[in-house]
Design a protein around this motif. Sequence first.
Motif, PDB file in Angstrom:
ATOM      1  N   GLU A 178       0.831  -1.211   0.000  1.00  0.00           N
ATOM      2  CA  GLU A 178       0.000   0.000   0.000  1.00  0.00           C
ATOM      3  C   GLU A 178       0.861   1.255   0.000  1.00  0.00           C
ATOM      4  O   GLU A 178       0.576   2.223  -0.715  1.00  0.00           O
ATOM      5  CB  GLU A 178      -0.933   0.012   1.213  1.00  0.00           C
ATOM      6  CG  GLU A 178      -2.166  -0.849   1.049  1.00  0.00           C
ATOM      7  CD  GLU A 178      -3.163  -0.628   2.177  1.00  0.00           C
ATOM      8  OE1 GLU A 178      -2.719  -0.368   3.315  1.00  0.00           O
ATOM      9  OE2 GLU A 178      -4.380  -0.704   1.916  1.00  0.00           O
ATOM     10  N   GLU A 179       1.911   1.252   0.798  1.00  0.00           N
ATOM     11  CA  GLU A 179       2.805   2.415   0.871  1.00  0.00           C
ATOM     12  C   GLU A 179       3.473   2.673  -0.481  1.00  0.00           C
ATOM     13  O   GLU A 179       3.602   3.825  -0.916  1.00  0.00           O
ATOM     14  CB  GLU A 179       3.860   2.202   1.955  1.00  0.00           C
ATOM     15  CG  GLU A 179       3.304   2.262   3.373  1.00  0.00           C
ATOM     16  CD  GLU A 179       4.339   1.898   4.426  1.00  0.00           C
ATOM     17  OE1 GLU A 179       5.524   1.723   4.064  1.00  0.00           O
ATOM     18  OE2 GLU A 179       3.964   1.780   5.610  1.00  0.00           O
ATOM     19  N   MET A 196       2.255   1.761  -3.394  1.00  0.00           N
ATOM     20  CA  MET A 196       1.195   2.199  -4.298  1.00  0.00           C
ATOM     21  C   MET A 196       0.897   3.684  -4.103  1.00  0.00           C
ATOM     22  O   MET A 196       0.805   4.446  -5.082  1.00  0.00           O
ATOM     23  CB  MET A 196      -0.078   1.386  -4.042  1.00  0.00           C
ATOM     24  CG  MET A 196       0.033  -0.096  -4.324  1.00  0.00           C
ATOM     25  SD  MET A 196       0.028  -0.500  -6.070  1.00  0.00           S
ATOM     26  CE  MET A 196      -1.596   0.046  -6.557  1.00  0.00           C
ATOM     27  N   GLU A 197       0.742   4.102  -2.866  1.00  0.00           N
ATOM     28  CA  GLU A 197       0.390   5.488  -2.574  1.00  0.00           C
ATOM     29  C   GLU A 197       1.485   6.443  -3.029  1.00  0.00           C
ATOM     30  O   GLU A 197       1.201   7.526  -3.568  1.00  0.00           O
ATOM     31  CB  GLU A 197       0.096   5.647  -1.083  1.00  0.00           C
ATOM     32  CG  GLU A 197      -1.222   4.987  -0.672  1.00  0.00           C
ATOM     33  CD  GLU A 197      -1.434   4.935   0.828  1.00  0.00           C
ATOM     34  OE1 GLU A 197      -0.560   5.443   1.571  1.00  0.00           O
ATOM     35  OE2 GLU A 197      -2.466   4.390   1.252  1.00  0.00           O
ATOM     36  N   ILE A 205       1.310   6.698  -6.842  1.00  0.00           N
ATOM     37  CA  ILE A 205       0.156   7.502  -7.267  1.00  0.00           C
ATOM     38  C   ILE A 205       0.438   8.992  -7.049  1.00  0.00           C
ATOM     39  O   ILE A 205       0.102   9.831  -7.889  1.00  0.00           O
ATOM     40  CB  ILE A 205      -1.115   7.048  -6.517  1.00  0.00           C
ATOM     41  CG1 ILE A 205      -1.538   5.660  -7.014  1.00  0.00           C
ATOM     42  CG2 ILE A 205      -2.253   8.048  -6.720  1.00  0.00           C
ATOM     43  CD1 ILE A 205      -2.621   5.006  -6.193  1.00  0.00           C
ATOM     44  N   GLU A 206       1.077   9.311  -5.932  1.00  0.00           N
ATOM     45  CA  GLU A 206       1.455  10.701  -5.671  1.00  0.00           C
ATOM     46  C   GLU A 206       2.384  11.237  -6.758  1.00  0.00           C
ATOM     47  O   GLU A 206       2.333  12.429  -7.097  1.00  0.00           O
ATOM     48  CB  GLU A 206       2.157  10.812  -4.307  1.00  0.00           C
ATOM     49  CG  GLU A 206       1.215  10.703  -3.118  1.00  0.00           C
ATOM     50  CD  GLU A 206       1.970  10.699  -1.788  1.00  0.00           C
ATOM     51  OE1 GLU A 206       3.202  10.895  -1.805  1.00  0.00           O
ATOM     52  OE2 GLU A 206       1.322  10.508  -0.753  1.00  0.00           O
ATOM     53  N   MET A 242      -4.789  -5.157  -3.913  1.00  0.00           N
ATOM     54  CA  MET A 242      -4.377  -3.783  -4.199  1.00  0.00           C
ATOM     55  C   MET A 242      -5.103  -3.219  -5.424  1.00  0.00           C
ATOM     56  O   MET A 242      -5.435  -2.035  -5.476  1.00  0.00           O
ATOM     57  CB  MET A 242      -2.868  -3.723  -4.433  1.00  0.00           C
ATOM     58  CG  MET A 242      -2.013  -4.053  -3.223  1.00  0.00           C
ATOM     59  SD  MET A 242      -2.260  -2.905  -1.840  1.00  0.00           S
ATOM     60  CE  MET A 242      -2.998  -4.029  -0.634  1.00  0.00           C
ATOM     61  N   ARG A 283      -8.227  -1.618  -4.514  1.00  0.00           N
ATOM     62  CA  ARG A 283      -8.125  -0.464  -3.618  1.00  0.00           C
ATOM     63  C   ARG A 283      -7.584   0.783  -4.293  1.00  0.00           C
ATOM     64  O   ARG A 283      -7.846   1.891  -3.840  1.00  0.00           O
ATOM     65  CB  ARG A 283      -7.217  -0.808  -2.420  1.00  0.00           C
ATOM     66  CG  ARG A 283      -7.772  -1.875  -1.503  1.00  0.00           C
ATOM     67  CD  ARG A 283      -6.829  -2.086  -0.321  1.00  0.00           C
ATOM     68  NE  ARG A 283      -7.305  -3.143   0.564  1.00  0.00           N
ATOM     69  CZ  ARG A 283      -6.660  -3.540   1.661  1.00  0.00           C
ATOM     70  NH1 ARG A 283      -5.514  -2.959   1.992  1.00  0.00           N
ATOM     71  NH2 ARG A 283      -7.149  -4.510   2.412  1.00  0.00           N
ATOM     72  N   TYR A 284      -6.815   0.594  -5.366  1.00  0.00           N
ATOM     73  CA  TYR A 284      -6.122   1.715  -5.990  1.00  0.00           C
ATOM     74  C   TYR A 284      -6.334   1.746  -7.501  1.00  0.00           C
ATOM     75  O   TYR A 284      -6.760   0.762  -8.091  1.00  0.00           O
ATOM     76  CB  TYR A 284      -4.613   1.634  -5.689  1.00  0.00           C
ATOM     77  CG  TYR A 284      -4.286   1.775  -4.220  1.00  0.00           C
ATOM     78  CD1 TYR A 284      -4.131   3.034  -3.644  1.00  0.00           C
ATOM     79  CD2 TYR A 284      -4.137   0.640  -3.417  1.00  0.00           C
ATOM     80  CE1 TYR A 284      -3.838   3.166  -2.284  1.00  0.00           C
ATOM     81  CE2 TYR A 284      -3.850   0.771  -2.063  1.00  0.00           C
ATOM     82  CZ  TYR A 284      -3.697   2.033  -1.509  1.00  0.00           C
ATOM     83  OH  TYR A 284      -3.411   2.151  -0.170  1.00  0.00           O
ATOM     84  N   ARG A 285      -5.992   2.891  -8.091  1.00  0.00           N
ATOM     85  CA  ARG A 285      -6.101   3.053  -9.529  1.00  0.00           C
ATOM     86  C   ARG A 285      -4.928   2.322 -10.193  1.00  0.00           C
ATOM     87  O   ARG A 285      -3.770   2.687 -10.028  1.00  0.00           O
ATOM     88  CB  ARG A 285      -6.053   4.551  -9.874  1.00  0.00           C
ATOM     89  CG  ARG A 285      -6.301   4.843 -11.352  1.00  0.00           C
ATOM     90  CD  ARG A 285      -6.190   6.328 -11.639  1.00  0.00           C
ATOM     91  NE  ARG A 285      -4.819   6.815 -11.541  1.00  0.00           N
ATOM     92  CZ  ARG A 285      -4.405   7.695 -10.649  1.00  0.00           C
ATOM     93  NH1 ARG A 285      -5.230   8.181  -9.740  1.00  0.00           N
ATOM     94  NH2 ARG A 285      -3.124   8.090 -10.639  1.00  0.00           N
ATOM     95  N   VAL A 286      -5.249   1.296 -10.948  1.00  0.00           N
ATOM     96  CA  VAL A 286      -4.239   0.445 -11.576  1.00  0.00           C
ATOM     97  C   VAL A 286      -4.570   0.278 -13.060  1.00  0.00           C
ATOM     98  O   VAL A 286      -5.740   0.112 -13.418  1.00  0.00           O
ATOM     99  CB  VAL A 286      -4.179  -0.936 -10.881  1.00  0.00           C
ATOM    100  CG1 VAL A 286      -3.202  -1.848 -11.576  1.00  0.00           C
ATOM    101  CG2 VAL A 286      -3.814  -0.779  -9.412  1.00  0.00           C
TER     102      VAL A 286
END
Length: 232
Positions: free
Chosen positions: A61-62, A64-65, A68-69, A89, A92-95
């Motif tokens: 997650e870290e 991924m975030e 994305i940033e 993941m 939960r996230y844009r992939v």
Amino acid sequence: MYQELCIIIHGFAGNPREVEPLARALERKGYEVMTPLLPGHSTDKKRMEKITALDWLQMIEEIMEHAIEENKKIHLIGFSMGAMIASIMACRYRVASLVLLSPAVYVLTPYVLRMRLEQFFQYTGKHRSLPDHERLNKQSLIRSIPLHNVFQFQKVVRQAKRIFQHISIPLCIIHGQKDETVDPKSAELIFRVAPSKEKELHYLPHSKHHIFLDSEGDMVIQTVTKFLEKYH
């Protein structure tokens, strides 16, 4: 303009060596590639004992975030348990796309046990030494893994099984039909349940669990790179 990032997640009790051939190939294609070592997956057994499924998920997650940033276009690739983490993941996230390699849904089944027996007699009967990819697999299995961590692995699998029905992004699944660790029916389940309109399922007739290091490894790399190019 997005920068393309491939995050490749290794399997339970494994390490990034399992996915290194694919990582190197993708780097040569111009992708940025990350192959994180999951928490506790070192030679220190005491460190492994303190690790939970949440630790594995939070680490990815870290990553991924942070990606994305930085406005990166993310392709998630997971091997075995890593495929389960990648699936979670992806919900939960844009992939941009998701690649699942030897996804670990069904582990101990009659099919898997039969494959292990066949391979055992194949090598003991011919007095042959194990190939490199077999040795890597045996080292992972023989290494003393705390029972606590086996339960954590099962937690990841249970969580992933609940979210396959929510995967709608481009999906590619590859599984060896001679897999002695995970039942190939795992791939079939995900392919059937995932509602993605753009999905592929590839079976490798001669490959075992570590598909990158087996006889059809080049085919795996070609399939993955061709798939990713569609969503560049």
